[in-house]
Design a protein around this motif. Sequence first.
Motif, PDB file in Angstrom:
ATOM      1  N   THR A 116      -5.394 -16.708 -41.066  1.00  0.00           N
ATOM      2  CA  THR A 116      -6.038 -15.693 -41.898  1.00  0.00           C
ATOM      3  C   THR A 116      -7.471 -15.453 -41.463  1.00  0.00           C
ATOM      4  OG1 THR A 116      -6.655 -17.361 -43.522  1.00  0.00           O
ATOM      5  CG2 THR A 116      -4.586 -16.191 -43.897  1.00  0.00           C
ATOM      6  N   GLY A 164      -2.170  -7.679 -46.564  1.00  0.00           N
ATOM      7  CA  GLY A 164      -3.381  -8.249 -45.983  1.00  0.00           C
ATOM      8  C   GLY A 164      -4.548  -7.316 -46.245  1.00  0.00           C
ATOM      9  N   ASP A 194      -2.974  -9.864 -50.688  1.00  0.00           N
ATOM     10  CA  ASP A 194      -3.697 -10.754 -49.783  1.00  0.00           C
ATOM     11  C   ASP A 194      -3.421 -12.196 -50.168  1.00  0.00           C
ATOM     12  OD1 ASP A 194      -6.163 -10.030 -47.679  1.00  0.00           O
ATOM     13  OD2 ASP A 194      -6.043 -12.132 -48.289  1.00  0.00           O
ATOM     14  N   THR A 217      -3.111  -7.019 -39.506  1.00  0.00           N
ATOM     15  CA  THR A 217      -2.723  -8.270 -40.161  1.00  0.00           C
ATOM     16  C   THR A 217      -1.301  -8.706 -39.829  1.00  0.00           C
ATOM     17  OG1 THR A 217      -2.015  -7.092 -42.167  1.00  0.00           O
ATOM     18  CG2 THR A 217      -4.289  -7.916 -42.111  1.00  0.00           C
TER      19      THR A 217
END
Length: 187
Positions: free
Chosen positions: A5, A44, A65, A108
């Motif tokens: 991440t 994301g 997220d 993402t």
Amino acid sequence: MGHHTFDVERADKLEDAARYRYLSAEELLWALDLSGAETVADLGSGTGFYTDDVAPAADRVWGVDLQSAMHEQYREKGVPENVDLVTTDVADLPFDDNALDAAFSTMTYHEFASEESLGELARVIHPGGRLVVADWAASGEGESGPPADERYGLGDAVTALEEVGFTVEFEAIRTETFLVTATRATQ
């Protein structure tokens, strides 16, 4: 690959308008092809940089997220009224079957791409619904974005989407990124 991440300590970089050189708001909206009545998920969503571009074009947007700290930063910035934030992994979306008209991932995909996550997207996007993926390409030079070994090739992404029931309608490779638009196959 997957589940790496973005560092929340660097979240201010997610608000840099220079990001549009990799995917403009206009290109994202073109790829999503929204009428204004759709329910859409930003996978994301981070601080809401691209979520804010999509919100005026949709009825409802879910900012998804894995990091609650990203949502906190988004709240501090200001979240549009039609955007709801949900903290979860893409592999475990809290939506009913066929609940989404569209979903998108902006830089993402490499963080969540797995058979489980893509299968989950095929579950929650209704037949004929749209998925847009713009991400860092494995063929890129690596001057921006994650290291090359954390990136996917365009062909690998297309194959993975097709294997879980999406039909790829458009694909493009650029200097550092790729763009794919796909629809969930009708049953």
